[in-house]
Structure formats: C-alpha cells, structure tokens
Design an enzyme around this catalytic site. Structure first.
Site, PDB file in Angstrom:
ATOM      1  N   SER B 378       0.876  -1.156   0.000  1.00 19.34           N
ATOM      2  CA  SER B 378       0.000   0.000   0.000  1.00 19.34           C
ATOM      3  C   SER B 378       0.915   1.207   0.000  1.00 19.34           C
ATOM      4  O   SER B 378       1.676   1.417   0.933  1.00 19.34           O
ATOM      5  CB  SER B 378      -0.879  -0.008   1.242  1.00 19.34           C
ATOM      6  OG  SER B 378      -1.591   1.196   1.319  1.00 19.34           O
ATOM      7  N   ARG B 379       0.858   1.965  -1.085  1.00 21.14           N
ATOM      8  CA  ARG B 379       1.858   3.027  -1.225  1.00 21.14           C
ATOM      9  C   ARG B 379       1.549   4.279  -0.418  1.00 21.14           C
ATOM     10  O   ARG B 379       2.439   5.039  -0.101  1.00 21.14           O
ATOM     11  CB  ARG B 379       2.007   3.388  -2.703  1.00 21.14           C
ATOM     12  CG  ARG B 379       2.773   2.327  -3.467  1.00 21.14           C
ATOM     13  CD  ARG B 379       3.216   2.841  -4.810  1.00 21.14           C
ATOM     14  NE  ARG B 379       2.267   2.489  -5.847  1.00 21.14           N
ATOM     15  CZ  ARG B 379       2.301   1.359  -6.541  1.00 21.14           C
ATOM     16  NH1 ARG B 379       3.245   0.467  -6.305  1.00 21.14           N
ATOM     17  NH2 ARG B 379       1.410   1.109  -7.472  1.00 21.14           N
ATOM     18  N   VAL B 380       0.281   4.518  -0.106  1.00 23.03           N
ATOM     19  CA  VAL B 380      -0.019   5.727   0.657  1.00 23.03           C
ATOM     20  C   VAL B 380      -0.712   5.448   1.985  1.00 23.03           C
ATOM     21  O   VAL B 380      -0.789   6.302   2.848  1.00 23.03           O
ATOM     22  CB  VAL B 380      -0.899   6.717  -0.155  1.00 23.03           C
ATOM     23  CG1 VAL B 380      -0.151   7.241  -1.341  1.00 23.03           C
ATOM     24  CG2 VAL B 380      -2.201   6.077  -0.566  1.00 23.03           C
TER      25      VAL B 380
END
Lengths: 177, 516
Positions: B378-380
């Site tokens: 999950s990048r953010v």
C-alpha cells in the site's frame, strides 16, 4: 445517400465542382451529372452494373453514347475516370454532393417543408422568408404532404429539424406525462 | 407494451399539472438515419452536430451513446436492447451527455448501469443527476490521504492499510476470495458514515443476488448502492457501469462525505470495452484491446480522490464548510493462473496506489484471506494507518514475508539453529493469527489486542492448532470486561503505556484461564 458511398463520392464531386467553377461551367456540369445519375439509378442499368460479363469499357461506351449531347472532352474524361475505377453506382451520390457544393457556393439552403395538408403559396413564402431571415441565407423550398403530422408544419434543413407539428407535440406531451 | 397497472405518476391531478405546464413551442432538433445495425452498434448517417459521448435517442425511448464521429457517419452503441431498431429509422440528438441519478435515495437500492431501479422496490426519486463521464478533481483541489479506511480484516489493516481517497487494487485468480474481501470492507463501514457503492460488472446475476442477500443479512445495505451490469446485459452497459457508479460516489465525495466504491471487476469491463471498440472498427492493439484501454481505467480511477475543504465548499456553493470529502476505490482484477503481467492487470497495477495480491495456493492451504504479504503493498496507506495498529503491527508484513522465504528454504535443512527455529515458529503463529472468517470484521481495539498478544510473544508457547480458539476467547473476554477501553481506542486510535499495561493484564488474565 449512405455513409460509405458518400465517402467515395466526395472526391469526385469536389473535383468536378471545382473544375466547373473555375471554367464557369456549373450549369452544364450539373445537367450532365444529373443525367448520369438518372441513368445510374435506372433499373435496367443496375442489372448491367451487377453483370460481370459487362465490362466497364462497355458501360462507358453506353454512357458516352447516351449522354453525347452533354459531353465535351473534360466531361468525357470524368466519365472515363469513373469507368476506370468502376464507380458508376456512386454517380447518384456524386450528383447530390455536387448539388450541395453548388448550393453552398450560391449561398442557398434547400429546406423541406412537411405539412399535414397542402400549403398555399402565400403561407409557404412566409415560412421560407422567416427561415431565410434566421439563417441569413437564401432558401429553396420543397413541399411534402404527410397526413400523419395531423397539423402544423415541420421544417427540415439538412440534419436540422424544426418540429412544429401536432404529432411531435403530442409525442412530447406523452413523454412528459 | 401497455402496462395494466397504474404507476404513481399517473394520478389525474399530476397529469393535469403536467399538461398545463407543457411547453408547446416548436422543437428544434438534429436528426439522422440508421444506416446499419449489428451487435448493438449503430451506424448513423446525418447527426452533423452530435457531440462525442452524447446521448442519442432511438425509437421507443431507447437511448444510445455516440462514440465514433466520422466524416460521413456516426458510430453509436445502443444502451440496452436493440432488437426493435431497424435500418432507416430516425435518430435524434438529445444535446445531453449521458447522465445518471445521484443522491441519498439510491442508498439501499440495486440499480442498473443507467440508474434505474431493478430491485422491484419502485422507482427512485432523486433531485440530482450527474454526468457519467466527469473529469477528476485537479491538483489544487486535492489533499493527501491521511484518514484510515478500516476494512476490519486483520491482514489488510495491519499489513496493507487503506486510507480514505486511496485506490487499492484487489488482484488474484478466480476463487481466491477477492469479492469476499470487498464485501467485508463494505460490512465494516456500518455506522461509520462511509457510503459504499458496489459495481458488479459482467457477473452472474445469481452471484450479485447472493452479495445483496449477504449485505442485507449483515445490515450493510442501508449505506450501500449496488450497480449491476450483469453478464446478460449489453456490452455498452457493462462498459459504462463503473462510470455510473463513480458518479454516484462522487456525489458523496463532493458533499464532504466519505465513500467507498468497489469495481468488481475491471477485467470484464475491459472485455466489454474491447468488444465495443472492435465492433466500432477501432484498430486493435495488444491482446486485441483498443489503444485507449489504459485511459479507460486511468480516468476512472483518478476520480477516486481526497478533496480539500475549499473544493467541497465551492462545489456545494458554501453549504458545506470545513469538511473534506473522499472517494476510496477498490478495483478488482481477475488474473489467469496468477499471471500479473497480462496487459490489463499491469495497467491497473501501475495506476493504483498499491495492491492486495490473493493467491490460490494460500487459499487452498486454509490461509483466508489468502493475502500474499510479500507482493501486497500500500503506497499511501501507511500515512493513514491508525496509530495503535501502526505501533503494534509495524513489523508484521516484513516478518511474514521473511518467514515465507525462510520456510521454503528450511525444507532443505535437517538441523536448524535456535534463532531460525524461533523465527519460523513466530512466523507460523503470525500466519495463524492473520486468518479470519468471512463476514466477521474486527474493530480497531480488538485487532490491536490480538496484534499485541502476537507481538509480545504471548502466543509462542501455545500449540498452533489452538491459536484461533485462543484469539477468539481473548477478544470475547475483552468485549465482556473492557467495553470502555474498546470504545476509547476505536475513537482515538492512540497507543500509550497505560493502554499497553491494560492489554498486558487482559492477555495474562485470559491466558491463565486458557487450558492448553
């Protein structure tokens, strides 16, 4: 006019129109194209078009012979080109396109007035004047009678339709309810 | 077809009013003629003034959408059935871009891709309509993702947290529990004020009916809109359905509320779009998809965003002040035999802010949800994760990924050193603790307590097959004795020494009563 033949007809019509315009020969070209178009829509001609044993050279000769009074060298060449590409069947579309170009040039819009009953000349002129005032161009009218409209008139200019007919209003009333 | 039953709008007083208000001015419209008709694709001659994406009207109240504007003809798709249309019929321009109804009254309803009710509960009255295709909010209107969106699944909230306004892809083969993850996320939004939209594209009508039933059973329909374009419906409707659902979600986002939208699944939407494109004679590219297949998904997913208070204020004309809005998207992609390098899946992976990767092997070995910790990211979401979960579950993803590697490697070794053995055992327990039953989302506090027990090593001396039972009992005892603490944690999400001490006491007390 269908989409495909229209696309094919466009370059021919444009070339014929531009040539005729440059040489001031619009009326005679129009006459020739109209005659050719009438020929091409003839039932017996259509049978010939679909007959593979009739070569396009034969067809060309037939066209040249029948249309002889209307032809000079450039117009003959035009028909030869049509024969070369076997495009006799698009002649009606070429004529229609040619007419549209000519009307554009003369700043005339053809309109079709459809009414439930035949209109009197007086009234017709009134409609034509009102529309020509609105589009700021001259119009040529063509009348059709369609009892299905019940009353009122419907005016058609190209793709645009002004629907003032009782039938149209009833339909919309039905939808809104 | 004549209906024998009167509809609510057929009261004579209403009809009288309508007749009175009816505008009898002549109508000006642009017309064309149908030239050809095949497989729901119509070629129209005329319609010189039609716009790209404009709705066109066919006979009998059927609508279409103009997609190809060519020199002499217009290519349009019929939205719905096309069997009553014929060559030579007139087609009218409507001057409108395709719109769908939006608003609160859609909540709890099942609608088709055009927003018509299909659940037999009568027509839906909405005040607002919204165009299906809208441009996503610009850079200035956005705000970073900072609030968590709890899915209630331990594995996701601890390892791949999702924030409000994020786009997180759920990807996996068929039968790996992709829809199950999405449904649990919807159920967990009960009482949080997050509105949910579930868009079912190209699915069996029976599967959709099962989803609706499950959501009703768990009281989650009240905050949910279901948009259905089932496998039986026209490809044009399957292609348009995600945009319709998105417009419905945007309504809540632009009002300063939070919404969650699930596209189940975008692979089938891409197929439908490929069909429409090929029939419209657009040139095919890789895997026969048209050239704009990337844009098809990127413009859709870009509309999922967190917007700032100024944007919300501007859109609502000052009615809503000081509230940010968000639309979180969970697109689903189905892979074939675990191949994530197919065209559509790589596209969507690159557009989204991370992915949850589900695997058949894990699913079959009983690890459900079958999330692959190594490939899921999950990048953010990290910035949005609740503090307490972040603190307690920080190392879990890495530990689990390392454990999987080590477990594969250790199969070749006979003797293991103590440290490795310990690590393996911890990994097994974490794997066990990450398992979760369907339709049983957990609150933040419950999740935190379980993480705490695993993190502090309270599970290390328990036999593996009793872990699930222990976890269940632990949570039950917490709910029975410490409801105030649960409420406090759920509300604030804070973690401090006091809470740690209480957690320790709860776990120790329960462990003493737990008979191994």
């Amino acid at each position: 006019m269908t989409g495909q033949t229209e696309t094919i007809a466009r370059p021919y019509a444009l070339a014929a129109f531009e040539y005729a315009l440059a040489h001031n020969e619009l009326p005679v070209w129009e006459k020739m194209l109209q005659a050719a178009a009438t020929m091409a829509t003839d039932k017996q001609m259509q049978i010939l078009f679909s007959n593979i044993s009739v070569t396009s050279q034969k067809l060309l000769e037939l066209f040249l012979e029948i249309l002889a009074p209307l032809l000079d060298e450039p117009r003959k060449n035009f028909l030869k080109l049509i024969a070369e590409h076997k495009r006799f069947n698009v002649l009606p579309d070429i004529f229609l396109k040619f007419k549209i170009y000519k009307e554009e040039q003369e700043k005339i819009i053809p309109i079709e007035i459809i009414s439930a009953v035949a209109l009197e000349g007086n009234f017709l002129k009134k409609i034509a004047d009102a529309i020509s005032l609105r589009v700021k161009q001259k119009v040529t009218t063509q009348c059709t009678v369609d009892p299905q409209l019940l009353g009122g008139v419907m005016v058609r200019m190209g793709d645009k339709v002004i629907d003032g007919s009782i039938r149209g209003k009833l339909n919309r009333l039905l939808e809104s309810i | 077809m004549q209906h024998t039953q009167l509809s609510p709008s057929e009261i004579s007083e209403l009809i009288k009013q309508r007749i009175q208000k009816f505008d009898i001015k002549p109508e000006i419209r642009t017309e064309g003629t149908i030239v050809s008709l095949k497989d729901g694709i119509v070629r129209i001659h005329g319609l010189a003034e039609v716009m790209q994406g404009e709705m066109v009207e066919f006979a009998d109240n059927t609508y279409g959408m103009a997609l190809n504007l060519e020199r002499d003809s217009v290519g349009a798709v019929v939205l719905g059935r096309a069997d009553h249309l014929a060559e030579g019929q007139t087609v009218k321009c409507t001057g409108r871009i395709l719109q769908v109804p939006v608003g609160e009254s859609l909540l709890g309803r099942v609608v088709d891709a055009l927003g018509n009710a299909i659940d037999g509960k009568g027509p839906i009255e909405t005040e607002h309509f919204s165009p299906v295709e809208k441009v996503a909010p610009g850079v200035i209107s956005r705000q970073p993702v900072s609030q968590p969106l709890q899915t209630g699944l331990k594995a996701i909230d601890s390892m791949v947290p999702i924030g409000r306004g994020q786009r997180e892809l759920i990807i996996g083969d068929r039968q790996t529990g992709k829809t199950a993850v999405a449904i649990d996320a919807i159920i967990n939004q009960r009482g949080t004020g997050v509105k949910c939209i579930y868009v079912a594209i190209g699915q069996k009508a029976s599967s959709v009916a099962a989803v609706v039933r499950k959501l009703e059973e768990h009281g989650a329909m009240a905050h949910t809109i279901i948009v259905v374009a089932s496998a039986a419906e026209a490809a044009a409707l399957q292609f348009i359905a995600p945009y319709s659902g998105c417009a419905m979600g945007e309504y809540f986002r632009d009002k300063g509320e939070d919404a969650l939208i699930i596209y189940d699944d975008l692979t089938k939407q891409a197929w439908a779009y490929r069909q429409v494109s090929l029939l419209l004679r657009r040139p095919p590219g890789r895997e026969a998809y048209p050239g704009d297949i990337f844009y098809l998904h990127s413009r859709l997913l870009e509309r999922a965003a967190r917007v700032n208070a100024e944007y919300v204020e501007k859109i609502t004309h000052g009615k809503v002040k000081g509230k940010t809005g968000s639309l979180t998207a969970l697109p689903i992609i189905e892979t074939q035999a675990g191949d994530v390098s197919a065209f559509v899946s790589t596209n969507v992976i690159s557009i989204t802010d991370g992915q949850i990767f589900l695997e058949t092997d894990l699913f079959n070995s009983g690890i459900r949800p079958a999330i692959n910790a190594g490939l899921s990211v999950s990048r953010v979401g990290g910035a949005a994760q609740t503090k307490i979960i972040k603190k307690l579950a920080g190392g879990i993803r890495l530990a689990l990924a390392q454990y999987r590697e080590l477990a594969a490697f250790s199969q070749f070794l006979s003797d293991l050193d103590d440290a490795t053995r310990k690590q393996l055992e911890r990994g097994q327990r974490i794997t066990e603790i990450m398992k979760q039953k369907q339709y049983a989302p957990l609150s933040v506090a419950e999740m935190a307590l379980v993480m705490f027990a695993a993190e502090k090593g309270f599970l290390d001396d328990l036999p593996l097959n009793r872990i699930a039972e222990f976890e269940n009992g632990l949570r039950t005892s917490m709910r029975a004795n410490h409801q105030d603490l649960i409420d406090k944690i759920n509300q604030s999400g804070d973690y401090n020494d006091d809470i740690a001490a209480v957690f320790k006491k709860i776990v120790e007390t329960f462990k003493n009563t737990f008979v191994v």
